[in-house]
Design an enzyme around this catalytic site. Structure first.
Site, PDB file in Angstrom:
ATOM      1  N   ASP A  46       0.827  -1.210   0.000  1.00 10.67           N
ATOM      2  CA  ASP A  46       0.000   0.000   0.000  1.00 10.67           C
ATOM      3  C   ASP A  46       0.859   1.258   0.000  1.00 10.67           C
ATOM      4  O   ASP A  46       0.350   2.369  -0.113  1.00 10.67           O
ATOM      5  CB  ASP A  46      -0.986   0.006   1.175  1.00 10.67           C
ATOM      6  CG  ASP A  46      -0.307   0.016   2.531  1.00 10.67           C
ATOM      7  OD1 ASP A  46       0.927  -0.130   2.597  1.00 10.67           O
ATOM      8  OD2 ASP A  46      -1.019   0.153   3.552  1.00 10.67           O
ATOM      9  N   GLU A 185       9.914  -3.876  10.493  1.00 13.98           N
ATOM     10  CA  GLU A 185      10.292  -2.600   9.887  1.00 13.98           C
ATOM     11  C   GLU A 185      10.823  -1.622  10.920  1.00 13.98           C
ATOM     12  O   GLU A 185      10.189  -1.368  11.953  1.00 13.98           O
ATOM     13  CB  GLU A 185       9.102  -1.978   9.149  1.00 13.98           C
ATOM     14  CG  GLU A 185       9.446  -0.663   8.457  1.00 13.98           C
ATOM     15  CD  GLU A 185       8.390  -0.162   7.503  1.00 13.98           C
ATOM     16  OE1 GLU A 185       8.585   0.925   6.926  1.00 13.98           O
ATOM     17  OE2 GLU A 185       7.369  -0.862   7.318  1.00 13.98           O
TER      18      GLU A 185
END
Length: 310
Positions: A46, A185
């Site tokens: 996304d 992340e």
């Protein structure tokens, strides 16, 4: 890659402790390159909202947009294992919503698996529901861009012992719920290493150090493909393996200069010719209709074809 990458192949690489490669791509041309490079997994992220659509965050991205990107990537990558992101607002309300959105990415978008962000109780429930529906799920913890309103922006995570321990707990819960892999992340390498060592499924790092089971970067970032201003906000963890953006700017500048000067198109790039006899008939037809300016323009063009002089 001679054959399509499957879940079994990924599991075998993980068992052999061979690093897994993943690249985030959003369209047909980039998917073709990722596929031909032999990248194990292609993530249709996304992050397309920021990279391809120019949004400031990933939050505005819709399921309709994600499906469009997924379909394009599917057409370009017939061997990489494909993972599609569930966009913000497509899975938070209830497990049934999460399952329906996941089914859409797999059934309509052609994905092999889906990815969702977060490790809260509601995310664990969503992962379990999607897994129980027969769809492979990739988790994502650490910096989760869909939650920047809560996190306070794009900031690294796991910087305290308490936060690092929480990430480890979330990873274990996601594994137990059925995730086949987890993206880590923007976390310190000791945190990434501890989580990787504690799991029996692969971790895919992005700004999480070299001790993860694999790595992922965004296609445009790793190729240095964006405009010069983009480099000012490029992630600190991203190495540019090429400077495609510089080549693009140079090519566009040359194109503009040659069009402006009349150098392009030259004979080499004007390949279509009309038979001389047909040209004569065409000119006479124009003249008979009183289209003298058009006839003169056509005659001049024929002269250019013959002499190269305008």
């Amino acid at each position: 890659m001679a054959q399509k990458v499957t879940m079994r192949y990924l599991q075998s690489k993980y068992a052999r402790k061979e690093p897994i490669t993943m690249v985030t791509a959003y369209d047909y041309p980039s998917a073709v390159h990722v596929n031909q490079a032999g990248i194990d997994m292609c993530l249709v992220g996304d992050s397309a909202g920021m990279v391809a659509h120019g949004y400031d965050t990933t939050l505005p991205v819709t399921m309709t947009e994600m499906l469009s990107h997924c379909k394009a990537v599917k057409r370009g990558a017939n061997k990489s294992f494909l993972v599609g992101d569930l966009p913000f607002g497509s899975y938070e309300q209830a497990p049934q919503q999460a399952v329906e959105s996941a089914v859409s990415l797999v059934k309509e978008g052609g994905m092999d698996a889906i990815k969702l962000e977060g490790g809260s109780a509601s995310r664990i429930t969503a992962v379990k529901a999607i897994h129980d529906a027969g769809i492979a799920v990739m988790g994502h913890i650490g910096l989760t861009p869909q939650s920047i309103g809560v996190l306070g922006g794009f900031r690294p995570q796991g910087l305290t012992s308490e936060d690092a321990t929480k990430l480890l707990e979330q990873a274990l819960l996601l594994e137990a719920a059925g995730c086949f892999a987890i993206v880590l992340e923007c976390v310190p390498s000791p945190v990434g290493a501890a989580i990787t060592s504690s799991l029996k499924i692969p971790t895919i790092g992005i700004g999480a150090g070299p001790f993860c089971s694999g790595q992922v970067l965004v296609y445009h970032d790793l190729l240095g493909m964006m405009h010069p201003q983009h480099t000012k906000v490029a992630p600190k963890f991203c190495k540019q393996f090429a400077k495609v953006g510089d080549v693009i700017q140079e090519g566009l500048a040359k194109y503009r200069a040659e069009v402006s000067s009349g150098a392009f198109p030259c004979h080499a790039y004007t390949p279509y010719r009309i038979n001389p006899g047909q040209t004569d008939l065409f000119l006479k037809g124009l003249e008979s209709k009183g289209s003298l300016d058009a006839a003169q323009a056509a005659a001049s063009a024929r002269g250019w074809e013959e002499t190269g002089e305008r």
